[in-house]
Structures are given as C-alpha cells and as structure tokens.
Design a protein around this motif. Sequence first.
Motif, mmCIF file in Angstrom:
data_model
loop_
_atom_site.group_PDB
_atom_site.id
_atom_site.type_symbol
_atom_site.label_atom_id
_atom_site.label_comp_id
_atom_site.label_asym_id
_atom_site.label_seq_id
_atom_site.Cartn_x
_atom_site.Cartn_y
_atom_site.Cartn_z
ATOM 1 N N ARG A 140 0.850 -1.177 0.000
ATOM 2 C CA ARG A 140 0.000 0.000 0.000
ATOM 3 C C ARG A 140 0.890 1.233 0.000
ATOM 4 N N PRO A 141 1.258 1.765 -1.172
ATOM 5 C CA PRO A 141 0.912 1.345 -2.540
ATOM 6 C C PRO A 141 1.817 0.207 -3.001
ATOM 7 N N ALA A 142 1.446 -0.443 -4.078
ATOM 8 C CA ALA A 142 2.234 -1.560 -4.595
ATOM 9 C C ALA A 142 3.533 -1.046 -5.199
ATOM 10 N N PRO A 143 4.627 -1.820 -5.081
ATOM 11 C CA PRO A 143 5.897 -1.417 -5.704
ATOM 12 C C PRO A 143 5.733 -1.196 -7.200
ATOM 13 N N GLY A 144 6.400 -0.152 -7.705
ATOM 14 C CA GLY A 144 6.361 0.124 -9.135
ATOM 15 C C GLY A 144 5.245 1.037 -9.576
ATOM 16 N N THR A 145 4.309 1.351 -8.678
ATOM 17 C CA THR A 145 3.210 2.241 -9.036
ATOM 18 C C THR A 145 3.665 3.698 -8.929
ATOM 19 N N PRO A 146 2.936 4.638 -9.582
ATOM 20 C CA PRO A 146 3.288 6.055 -9.434
ATOM 21 C C PRO A 146 3.327 6.501 -7.976
ATOM 22 N N ALA A 147 2.386 5.992 -7.152
ATOM 23 C CA ALA A 147 2.366 6.365 -5.737
ATOM 24 C C ALA A 147 3.654 5.928 -5.039
ATOM 25 N N ALA A 148 4.146 4.731 -5.372
ATOM 26 C CA ALA A 148 5.391 4.241 -4.778
ATOM 27 C C ALA A 148 6.575 5.098 -5.215
ATOM 28 N N ARG A 149 6.581 5.508 -6.480
ATOM 29 C CA ARG A 149 7.689 6.345 -6.967
ATOM 30 C C ARG A 149 7.692 7.702 -6.272
ATOM 31 N N PHE A 150 6.508 8.276 -6.041
ATOM 32 C CA PHE A 150 6.444 9.533 -5.292
ATOM 33 C C PHE A 150 6.943 9.338 -3.861
ATOM 34 N N ALA A 151 6.624 8.184 -3.281
ATOM 35 C CA ALA A 151 7.091 7.903 -1.924
ATOM 36 C C ALA A 151 8.613 7.866 -1.878
ATOM 37 N N PHE A 152 9.237 7.225 -2.857
ATOM 38 C CA PHE A 152 10.702 7.160 -2.891
ATOM 39 C C PHE A 152 11.304 8.550 -3.083
ATOM 40 N N LEU A 153 10.664 9.371 -3.928
ATOM 41 C CA LEU A 153 11.150 10.740 -4.103
ATOM 42 C C LEU A 153 11.055 11.502 -2.788
ATOM 43 N N GLY A 154 9.944 11.334 -2.074
ATOM 44 C CA GLY A 154 9.792 11.992 -0.786
ATOM 45 C C GLY A 154 10.824 11.530 0.225
ATOM 46 N N ILE A 155 11.125 10.234 0.221
ATOM 47 C CA ILE A 155 12.153 9.696 1.111
ATOM 48 C C ILE A 155 13.495 10.338 0.832
ATOM 49 N N ALA A 156 13.851 10.432 -0.448
ATOM 50 C CA ALA A 156 15.141 11.020 -0.837
ATOM 51 C C ALA A 156 15.226 12.476 -0.395
ATOM 52 N N LEU A 157 14.149 13.229 -0.602
ATOM 53 C CA LEU A 157 14.152 14.641 -0.203
ATOM 54 C C LEU A 157 14.235 14.797 1.306
ATOM 55 N N ALA A 158 13.427 14.022 2.028
ATOM 56 C CA ALA A 158 13.414 14.131 3.492
ATOM 57 C C ALA A 158 14.776 13.796 4.084
ATOM 58 N N LEU A 159 15.389 12.728 3.602
ATOM 59 C CA LEU A 159 16.701 12.329 4.120
ATOM 60 C C LEU A 159 17.771 13.350 3.773
ATOM 61 N N SER A 160 17.723 13.899 2.551
ATOM 62 C CA SER A 160 18.711 14.907 2.183
ATOM 63 C C SER A 160 18.562 16.169 3.030
ATOM 64 N N GLY A 161 17.301 16.550 3.347
ATOM 65 C CA GLY A 161 17.096 17.710 4.201
ATOM 66 C C GLY A 161 17.631 17.493 5.602
ATOM 67 N N VAL A 162 17.386 16.316 6.161
ATOM 68 C CA VAL A 162 17.902 16.001 7.501
ATOM 69 C C VAL A 162 19.432 15.962 7.488
ATOM 70 N N PHE A 163 20.027 15.434 6.410
ATOM 71 C CA PHE A 163 21.481 15.399 6.302
ATOM 72 C C PHE A 163 22.057 16.810 6.342
ATOM 73 N N ILE A 164 21.428 17.732 5.611
ATOM 74 C CA ILE A 164 21.900 19.124 5.603
ATOM 75 C C ILE A 164 21.767 19.737 6.994
ATOM 76 N N LEU A 165 20.605 19.505 7.660
ATOM 77 C CA LEU A 165 20.427 20.026 9.006
ATOM 78 C C LEU A 165 21.503 19.488 9.957
ATOM 79 N N GLY A 166 21.872 18.230 9.752
ATOM 80 C CA GLY A 166 22.882 17.614 10.613
ATOM 81 C C GLY A 166 24.262 18.215 10.468
ATOM 82 N N GLN A 167 24.503 18.916 9.346
ATOM 83 C CA GLN A 167 25.809 19.517 9.114
ATOM 84 C C GLN A 167 25.912 20.940 9.651
ATOM 85 N N LEU A 168 24.759 21.525 10.076
ATOM 86 C CA LEU A 168 24.758 22.920 10.518
ATOM 87 C C LEU A 168 25.311 23.068 11.916
#
Length: 290
Positions: free
Chosen positions: A262-290
């Motif tokens: 929920r959602p199934a792998p390979g669906t547009p919803a799953a791809r948006f989830a992965f994009l959100g994961i990448a953005l969220a983690l990159s933002g936290v990484f930047i905060l961690g360097q401040l």
Amino acid sequence: MSLILALLTVLSWGLWIVVAEGVAFSSIHIRNLYVSLVCFIVALIVYGQVGLVHADTLSASMFWPSFAGGILWIASSWCAYQAIEGIGLTKAIGIWAPGNIVTSMLWGHLLFGENFLYSLSGLSALVVVLIGVGLIVFKGHNTENHQKESRTGVLFALCCAFLWGSYFIPIQYFGLSPWAASLPMTFGMLAGATLFAIPDLKRRFLLSGWDSFRVFLSGGLWSLGNYSSLLLMERVGTGLGFTIAQMAIVINALAGIYLFKRPAPGTPAARFAFLGIALALSGVFILGQL
C-alpha cells in the motif's frame, strides 16, 4: 554516537506500529493501553538497572514534569485517532507529521536558544524535509481513503501535531535524565491510557499469545525509540533531534510498499514515496551539518 542514536530512533519508531499491524484490537484505546503498559514495564526495568545510577530517588521536581509528558503523549494519541476518524489516515498524517517537526523546531528556538534556522541553509533544509514528508504522505499513498473533509478532524490533527511535538519538552526543559525521567513519563502514559480505555474495557480485552507477543514487541520498540530520541536530543538539540526522529515515516513508507503493498511497488504512488524519502533524508542530512 549521534548517528547510532539517530538510527535506533528512526528504526524503532518506524517499526513499532508495523509489528502490531493487523492485530484485532477492540479499540484504539485498548491498543494504547497495551502499549503504555509495556512501556511502563520496560521503563521500570531500565530505571532499576540504570536510572538509579543517575538519580537516587524520583523527586517531585522530576516526577511531575515527566508524568505530564506522558499525559501529553496519550492526549496526542487520542487526537490522532479522532483526526483519522474525521479526515482519514493519509490527510491526518499529512498534517501532524510536518506539524510535529515545526513544533519541535519552535520549542527548540523559544526554550533552548537553537537558532540555526535563522540561516538560509537551515530554513531551506527544513523546507526540503517538509516537502519530502508531504510527498510520502499525500502522493505516496493510493487515494482509496478519500473521505468528506471535516473541520473537526483537521483541528484534531493540528492538536496532535502540537502535542506530539511537545510531549518530551518537560523532560528536556528541566534537564532530567532520560534513564530516570522515562519511568514517570510512562506512568503518565499508562494513567492516561487507562482513563481513555475505561469505557472500552467491557469489550474484548485479551489477545492471543502471538498477538500479545507482537504488542509487547511494539511497546518495546517504542520504548527503545523513546530512550534513544531523548539521548539524541541531548546531543544535537531538541529541534534537530526531533526532526531526525520524524524520519521514522520513511520506514513506515517502505513497510507500506514492500510488506503491505500500500501502494504496490512500481506504481506512481510508490515512486512519489521514494522521491519523498530522498528529499526528506537529504534535508535532515543538511540540518545535521549545521
């Protein structure tokens, strides 16, 4: 050490709901009661083994702020349930997850002098985190849970955002040891959960052996995340520490895709989830360097 604490927090808080997914609780209040009871037992054991090294006795100045934090946690859980009833899980999380982050950041600034968000890089990183969380929640789910929007549901979600972003503040503000303060905090959770659950105790209360094990594991994971998050906030600050802790939603998203489809792998919803994961983690990484 901070990295280890961050990983423990994110993994524990990302999995504590997952391991009890599908358990047939008679109500959300009974679930909270089970989890709070386990958390109290764990805290009692930890205090007996470790807490006494940091505090010989639980004085009133330590007990009541910590107890209040536990009441805030249960109140926020109740608000979360009401929000889900009103506007559905997806939208409710979409309000309270970024709201938790903003609330903790504001407390960090107002009470603890954490001013790194004044910098352009700090504000930009926070915006990236919030966008990532938004993609995970709004675009990273199928739309089967659309419900008629309720102003009351939105209000409860906002209350949840404030309370879940604040329950740890009494412990942080008074500089209490997490090893000792977690005991009265979980006692507050248990007291609040019992109060909320009283009307539901006439329903089916006991669980099967396997379901009981899953619930105890769930409570144990939340407890582990609680200790590691408090220790993390001691090291890196309240705002940043709690923002990192909210990355548990990444684990929730991955579990939703690969375990529950929920959602199934390979669906547009799953791809948006992965994009959100990448953005969220990159933002936290930047905060961690401040």
